[in-house]
Design a protein around this motif. Structure first.
Motif, PDB file in Angstrom:
ATOM      1  N   PRO A  94      26.550  54.843   4.994  1.00 26.92           N
ATOM      2  CA  PRO A  94      25.824  53.891   5.846  1.00 26.92           C
ATOM      3  C   PRO A  94      24.711  54.600   6.621  1.00 26.92           C
ATOM      4  O   PRO A  94      24.893  55.714   7.123  1.00 26.92           O
ATOM      5  N   ASP A  95      23.558  53.964   6.722  1.00 23.27           N
ATOM      6  CA  ASP A  95      22.410  54.569   7.392  1.00 23.27           C
ATOM      7  C   ASP A  95      22.687  54.861   8.864  1.00 23.27           C
ATOM      8  O   ASP A  95      22.108  55.787   9.431  1.00 23.27           O
ATOM      9  N   ASP A  96      23.573  54.080   9.477  1.00 24.64           N
ATOM     10  CA  ASP A  96      23.847  54.260  10.902  1.00 24.64           C
ATOM     11  C   ASP A  96      24.768  55.436  11.186  1.00 24.64           C
ATOM     12  O   ASP A  96      24.933  55.823  12.348  1.00 24.64           O
ATOM     13  N   ARG A  97      25.378  56.018  10.145  1.00 22.16           N
ATOM     14  CA  ARG A  97      26.293  57.147  10.350  1.00 22.16           C
ATOM     15  C   ARG A  97      26.137  58.111   9.175  1.00 22.16           C
ATOM     16  O   ARG A  97      27.036  58.258   8.346  1.00 22.16           O
ATOM     17  N   PRO A  98      25.004  58.824   9.099  1.00 18.72           N
ATOM     18  CA  PRO A  98      24.686  59.568   7.894  1.00 18.72           C
ATOM     19  C   PRO A  98      25.229  60.995   7.838  1.00 18.72           C
ATOM     20  O   PRO A  98      25.162  61.631   6.793  1.00 18.72           O
ATOM     21  N   CYS A  99      25.751  61.524   8.957  1.00 19.97           N
ATOM     22  CA  CYS A  99      26.029  62.959   9.045  1.00 19.97           C
ATOM     23  C   CYS A  99      27.517  63.256   8.952  1.00 19.97           C
ATOM     24  O   CYS A  99      28.362  62.496   9.437  1.00 19.97           O
ATOM     25  N   VAL A 100      27.833  64.413   8.355  1.00 18.73           N
ATOM     26  CA  VAL A 100      29.210  64.848   8.221  1.00 18.73           C
ATOM     27  C   VAL A 100      29.253  66.368   8.289  1.00 18.73           C
ATOM     28  O   VAL A 100      28.287  67.051   7.945  1.00 18.73           O
ATOM     29  N   THR A 101      30.350  66.896   8.775  1.00 17.27           N
ATOM     30  CA  THR A 101      30.569  68.340   8.798  1.00 17.27           C
ATOM     31  C   THR A 101      32.065  68.579   8.710  1.00 17.27           C
ATOM     32  O   THR A 101      32.860  67.623   8.723  1.00 17.27           O
ATOM     33  N   GLY A 102      32.477  69.848   8.611  1.00 18.15           N
ATOM     34  CA  GLY A 102      33.913  70.085   8.507  1.00 18.15           C
ATOM     35  C   GLY A 102      34.258  71.550   8.421  1.00 18.15           C
ATOM     36  O   GLY A 102      33.395  72.431   8.444  1.00 18.15           O
ATOM     37  N   ILE A 250      27.865  66.853  15.934  1.00 21.61           N
ATOM     38  CA  ILE A 250      29.155  67.019  15.267  1.00 21.61           C
ATOM     39  C   ILE A 250      29.395  68.477  14.884  1.00 21.61           C
ATOM     40  O   ILE A 250      30.548  68.928  14.857  1.00 21.61           O
ATOM     41  N   ASP A 251      28.335  69.245  14.622  1.00 18.41           N
ATOM     42  CA  ASP A 251      28.511  70.674  14.351  1.00 18.41           C
ATOM     43  C   ASP A 251      29.049  71.409  15.578  1.00 18.41           C
ATOM     44  O   ASP A 251      29.892  72.298  15.475  1.00 18.41           O
ATOM     45  N   ARG A 252      28.537  71.042  16.759  1.00 11.32           N
ATOM     46  CA  ARG A 252      29.019  71.691  17.978  1.00 11.32           C
ATOM     47  C   ARG A 252      30.467  71.272  18.278  1.00 11.32           C
ATOM     48  O   ARG A 252      31.280  72.072  18.720  1.00 11.32           O
ATOM     49  N   MET A 253      30.789  69.999  18.068  1.00 11.46           N
ATOM     50  CA  MET A 253      32.169  69.545  18.252  1.00 11.46           C
ATOM     51  C   MET A 253      33.102  70.289  17.312  1.00 11.46           C
ATOM     52  O   MET A 253      34.209  70.691  17.700  1.00 11.46           O
ATOM     53  N   CYS A 254      32.673  70.471  16.081  1.00  7.75           N
ATOM     54  CA  CYS A 254      33.476  71.185  15.091  1.00  7.75           C
ATOM     55  C   CYS A 254      33.698  72.643  15.511  1.00  7.75           C
ATOM     56  O   CYS A 254      34.806  73.179  15.381  1.00  7.75           O
ATOM     57  N   PRO A 283      31.812  75.571   9.026  1.00  5.12           N
ATOM     58  CA  PRO A 283      31.242  75.272  10.345  1.00  5.12           C
ATOM     59  C   PRO A 283      30.031  76.130  10.667  1.00  5.12           C
ATOM     60  O   PRO A 283      29.870  77.231  10.120  1.00  5.12           O
ATOM     61  N   ASP A 284      29.195  75.609  11.555  1.00  5.03           N
ATOM     62  CA  ASP A 284      27.978  76.287  11.961  1.00  5.03           C
ATOM     63  C   ASP A 284      28.296  77.192  13.154  1.00  5.03           C
ATOM     64  O   ASP A 284      28.444  76.728  14.275  1.00  5.03           O
TER      65      ASP A 284
END
Length: 571
Positions: A94-102, A250-254, A283-284
């Motif tokens: 979905p365009d409103d939630r395009p990002c993912v990390t893990g 989300i990278d910082r949260m991860c 992770p970053d």
């Protein structure tokens, strides 16, 4: 301010200072700027701290800060990571939630305390940095329960992959946490307590975010995980996934989660995130740097320090500082990836000062003696407020932030109109709430909203506010023109233009300024019952009886008259 519950015994164990008494721990925590707010029924400390230190949302993060405070740990620490075996494929999200990390976590020992700490960290990150899951949401899964699709890497090694994609509301089913029934995403939002709680996050989505492994749907972000991958004290390997609207967030949260689990002795393993032709390794753990002049450290702290002392204090704050020569001594300071609060060199100086100990700073009188006093604007505002109260108004202080609906639409104006209150508003890029998306361009709507909330109270209600208003103005240095404005309303069964005019005239008389009120038209007021406020020959506001449509839209059942003008006109 965030508050976390921390077991003092566990804190002592993680710091290695098991001999510390509760009183000593509280004193040490206060030295870090962490406030003790009492205890829970189970004897856990309730700790409150600055909202920007999100790395302290867990007992592991607070223990890390204490180890630096005690000098047991120094400098920037970055966990070693194993090479990626797992891949997250991003397809048609979905365009409103395009990002993912893990990240993959291996060898973690999750007893009850560790699991409770992990859950608390997850929920506290959701509530703060994740903006109640709207900006970022965390899913933590038992890796042993995942079956990734087999993939071959460039070097020939076999790997596993999962897919982050979009799903129709009535698409595939899964069993959510705390449930026994197979449900579609749409069912979860209407039939599951957690789904009902977060349903508003997806109300504008045509397709919902979903994460699949080779078995099927196992995560429905940002709402709930599947029961199949539920984490327990028996879990030894975890898969951490985060989705959101912004990759940096989300990278910082991860990173914060990975550091907390690393403190428990776990090993962090990379995950490959594939956005079509773009590939990220997460992770970053990238270390950021800031340039901090030595002179600024000494000036802000008010003490003289040798370069090696600054380096030592920086390392005791969890940073690394490398002196650089030249015309002016400067430090290149490295910032660990879990620190989301270091945005400016002043933040580095604050860390150095805290490591030095603010209580160790010796108070001294400034070199220049001055006498404090109110500014001219403050004195004018106080005098005007006192006069308004003397005229029978109740003095109010409302929020400076509002919404476009309250500021414009419900007052029957638009930003493009050529009337008082109409102007391009300064907007908030990432508003915390849909009720507070802009800075108000005038104060009258705030007073009308108070009337709306006070319909259960007796009339008359005569309200006034001297407050802040702003609008976009490229001619100013900041791009936003700010001003103080005087607004007042009279709500009663016989409120009229004449009532408002009499109060306004008395106010102007008190300040010895000339008032004129030539007829005008304004959408917020009744035609023929509105006038411009002209003070000393300059048009500075508007006065009149509010339009019935405005009154009805705010559920007010009596006539309302009011005025608004710029405070500076009374000088």
């Amino acid at each position: 301010m965030p508050v976390v519950d921390i077991d003092p015994d566990e804190l002592r164990t993680l710091t290695g200072h098991t001999d510390k008494s509760d009183d000593e721990l509280r004193d040490d925590l206060f030295g870090l700027g962490i406030e003790y707010e009492g205890e829970t029924e189970d004897g856990e400390f309730k700790l409150e701290f600055e909202a920007d230190r999100l790395d302290r949302l867990s007992v592991e993060g607070i223990a890390r800060s204490l180890r630096y405070h005690y000098g047991d740990t120094r400098g920037v620490y970055v966990p070693d990571t194993n090479s990626a075996e797992w891949t997250i494929n991003v397809e048609d999200v979905p365009d409103d939630r395009p990002c993912v990390t893990g990240a993959v976590i291996r060898g973690v020992d999750l007893d009850e305390d560790a699991l409770d700490s992990l859950i608390q960290l997850q929920e506290k990150l959701h509530a703060t940095m994740g903006r109640k899951r709207a900006k970022g949401a965390i899913g933590i899964h038992d890796l042993a329960m995942l079956k990734g699709e087999s993939v071959s890497g460039e070097d020939g090694d076999a790997g596993r992959s999962i897919t982050y994609t979009g799903i129709e509301p009535d698409g595939d089913t899964f069993v959510p946490l705390d449930d026994d029934a197979e449900r579609t995403p749409a069912d979860v939002l209407t039939e599951h307590p957690t789904g009902e709680q977060y349903a508003d996050l997806l109300e504008n989505y045509d397709r919902y975010p979903a994460i699949y492994d080779d078995i099927g749907l196992f995560s429905f972000p940002p709402v709930i995980n599947g029961r199949r991958t539920e984490v327990s004290t028996d879990s030894r390997e975890l898969f951490v996934e985060l989705t959101g609207t912004d990759q940096w967030t989300i990278d910082r949260m991860c990173a914060i989660i990975c550091y907390a689990l690393d403190a428990r002795g776990a090993t962090v393993e990379d995950v490959t995130v594939e956005y079509g032709d773009t590939e990220l390794v997460r992770p970053d753990f990238e270390v950021q740097t800031k340039q901090v002049p030595h002179e600024r450290v000494e000036t802000l702290l008010g003490i003289d320090l040798e370069p090696d002392e600054v380096v030592d204090l920086a390392e005791r704050a969890g940073l690394d500082a490398e002196p650089e020569g030249g015309d002016e001594l400067t430090y290149e300071v490295e910032i660990p990836p879990y620190r989301v609060d270091v945005l400016h060199p002043v933040d580095v100086v604050d860390d150095i000062g805290r490591a030095y100990g603010f209580n160790n700073l010796v108070p001294r009188y400034p070199d220049v003696g001055t006498i404090g006093g109110r500014t001219e604007t403050s004195r004018l505002e106080a005098a005007a407020r006192e006069t308004l109260v003397g005229l029978g108004f109740e003095d109010l202080l409302n929020f400076n932030m509002t919404s476009e609906a309250d500021n414009f639409e419900r007052m029957r104006i638009s930003p493009d109109d050529d009337v008082v209150g109409a102007a391009e508003p300064a907007t908030i890029d990432e508003p915390y709430s849909e009720d507070f998306t802009i800075l108000r361009t005038w104060a009258l709507p705030s007073l009308v909203s108070v009337l709306e909330n006070n319909t259960h109270r007796a009339y008359p209600q005569d309200l006034a506010e001297i407050g802040f208003a702003a609008h976009v103005d490229d001619a100013t240095e900041t791009g936003v023109a700010e001003r103080r404005t005087v607004a007042a309303v009279l709500a009663r069964h016989d409120a009229s233009y004449e009532d408002a005019k009499a109060r306004l005239a008395a106010l102007c008389e008190e300040f010895h300024v000339d008032l004129e009120t030539p007829a005008t038209e304004h959408p917020s007021f009744i035609d023929g019952r509105a006038a411009s406020v002209v003070i000393d020959g300059e048009e500075v506001g508007v006065i009149g009886e509010l339009h019935p449509a405005v009154i009805v839209d705010h559920d007010v059942e009596v006539p309302v008259a009011g005025f608004e003008f710029e405070l500076d006109a009374l000088r």
